[in-house]
Each structure stands twice: as C-alpha cells, then as structure tokens.
Design an enzyme around this catalytic site. Sequence first.
Site, PDB file in Angstrom:
ATOM      1  N   GLY A  45      -4.558  -5.526  -0.212  1.00  0.00           N
ATOM      2  CA  GLY A  45      -4.262  -4.242  -0.374  1.00  0.00           C
ATOM      3  C   GLY A  45      -5.863  -4.205  -1.129  1.00  0.00           C
ATOM      4  N   GLN A  50     -11.464  -0.830  -7.891  1.00  0.00           N
ATOM      5  CA  GLN A  50     -10.953  -2.791  -8.453  1.00  0.00           C
ATOM      6  C   GLN A  50     -12.238  -3.143  -7.518  1.00  0.00           C
ATOM      7  OE1 GLN A  50      -7.701  -2.920  -5.638  1.00  0.00           O
ATOM      8  NE2 GLN A  50      -7.325  -4.200  -7.196  1.00  0.00           N
ATOM      9  N   CYS A  96      -1.297  -7.635  -8.247  1.00  0.00           N
ATOM     10  CA  CYS A  96      -2.552  -6.741  -8.562  1.00  0.00           C
ATOM     11  C   CYS A  96      -3.945  -7.789  -8.476  1.00  0.00           C
ATOM     12  CB  CYS A  96      -2.829  -5.899  -9.348  1.00  0.00           C
ATOM     13  SG  CYS A  96      -4.055  -4.181  -9.242  1.00  0.00           S
ATOM     14  N   LEU A  97      -5.136  -7.491  -7.318  1.00  0.00           N
ATOM     15  CA  LEU A  97      -6.010  -8.446  -7.708  1.00  0.00           C
ATOM     16  C   LEU A  97      -6.842  -8.183  -8.989  1.00  0.00           C
ATOM     17  CD1 LEU A  97      -7.453  -8.228  -4.027  1.00  0.00           C
ATOM     18  CD2 LEU A  97      -6.738 -10.670  -5.869  1.00  0.00           C
ATOM     19  N   HIS A 138       0.644   1.429  -3.862  1.00  0.00           N
ATOM     20  CA  HIS A 138       0.141   1.045  -5.073  1.00  0.00           C
ATOM     21  C   HIS A 138      -1.558   1.058  -5.098  1.00  0.00           C
ATOM     22  CE1 HIS A 138      -0.684  -3.294  -7.341  1.00  0.00           C
ATOM     23  NE2 HIS A 138      -1.976  -2.952  -6.671  1.00  0.00           N
ATOM     24  N   GLU A 139      -2.174   1.017  -4.079  1.00  0.00           N
ATOM     25  CA  GLU A 139      -3.296   1.663  -3.650  1.00  0.00           C
ATOM     26  C   GLU A 139      -4.202   2.929  -4.163  1.00  0.00           C
ATOM     27  OE1 GLU A 139      -5.343  -0.999  -3.653  1.00  0.00           O
ATOM     28  OE2 GLU A 139      -4.180  -2.538  -2.980  1.00  0.00           O
ATOM     29  N   HIS A 142      -4.552   3.436  -7.692  1.00  0.00           N
ATOM     30  CA  HIS A 142      -5.817   2.871  -8.087  1.00  0.00           C
ATOM     31  C   HIS A 142      -6.880   4.341  -8.240  1.00  0.00           C
ATOM     32  CE1 HIS A 142      -5.086  -1.448  -9.062  1.00  0.00           C
ATOM     33  NE2 HIS A 142      -4.633  -1.343  -7.395  1.00  0.00           N
TER      34      HIS A 142
END
Length: 173
Positions: A45, A50, A96-97, A138-139, A142
């Site tokens: 994701g 990001q 998370c990236l 989660h996204e 962000h």
Amino acid sequence: MVREIVEYPSSILQKVSKEVVKFDKNLHDLLDDMYETMMAKSGIGLAAIQVGVPLRILILNLPSGEEDKQDIKDLIEAINPEILTSKGSVTYNEGCLSVPGVYEDITRKEFIKIKYYDRAGNKIIKECDNLMSIAFQHEIDHLNGHLFIEKLSYLKRKKFDKEWKRRLKSKKS
Ligand code: QAP
Ligand code: CO
C-alpha cells in the site's frame, strides 16, 4: 518512474493532503509512478504523500491466492477516499514504507464501508474486512498526516523514538 519514498521524521508526512479535482494525465502518471514505486520497494500500500505529493490518493495491492502473491489485477487506486461506516476491532502487525524495518501491532476497525473515485472519476462504494480494511485505514491516516507509530502506547513510542534516533545517528556517521 520509481520515485523516492519520504521517510519518518520528515514533516512532509504530517501534511494534510488535498482533494483531487482534475482526473487528468498528471493524475494517471502519478498513479503509474506510485505503483512502480510500491512494487520496487516491496510494498502492499502507498499514499501519494509518501512520494511527496500532498493529494488524497492511495493505492493498494494486497497479496492473495495460494502463494500470497500480488496480482496487478487486484490493484486498487482510490482517489478522495472516505470511510462511510465502520465497526468491530482487529489487531495486525503493521509496517510502513516510510518507517522501514519497523513493525508494530496496531488495533483498528475490522469492517469499513468506503467511498472513493477510480482514475476515470467513477464513484466506487465498497465494503472491506480484514487486511483490506486495515490497509485502507492505514493509508487514509497518511492522507490526514498521520503515521501508525502515533497509535503506539507511550512506552512503545518511547522505545521506537530511541531506536530511530540511534538509527539516524549511525546513518550520518
Ligand atoms: C500499509 O505497508 C499496510 O518496513 C502498507 O522494510 C500496513 O506496504 C497495509 C514495507 C499494514 C496493510 C497492513 C515495510 C516494506 C511495506 C517495511 C507496506 C519494509 C519494506 C509496508
Ligand atoms: Co504507511
């Protein structure tokens, strides 16, 4: 094109992303780059912020099937996503990236009903559970400038801060 991932503690990740108003080539190029970047970094994701773009866009490509492989046919591109309803509770070991190498148990809603637009501007309404529900939440966090580590208990957050400080120091020297 693979873009650079913005990592914690960059203040860019705290920005509240803006609604997309134009469903044009720029948007499509960004979505294509986000997919390339997510796959290059082994993500499931990614939110636009990001890669440094403060727009309300997220993509998901969750593993499925026998071997838990990612299939581009399952790619979700969600523009201006909104959670309409939610219920239940579920805990999952999230990563998370933008916070590479860190995985923590996070509790979220188990079921959500979500509204978003696809790249052509079609409205989609979808009910999600399990990993899909967790990933959307989660996204969307962000898009509102939030990271999963903000949900840690005080003690776990202190431990994370300490470890991250150590890592930043060893990076510099
Ligand atoms: C968000 O996370 C998410 O630390 C997507 O070294 C989290 O793709 C969706 C990743 C939990 C569902 C459940 C993290 C890759 C990828 C790392 C990711 C790493 C390499 C995280
Ligand atoms: Co993330």
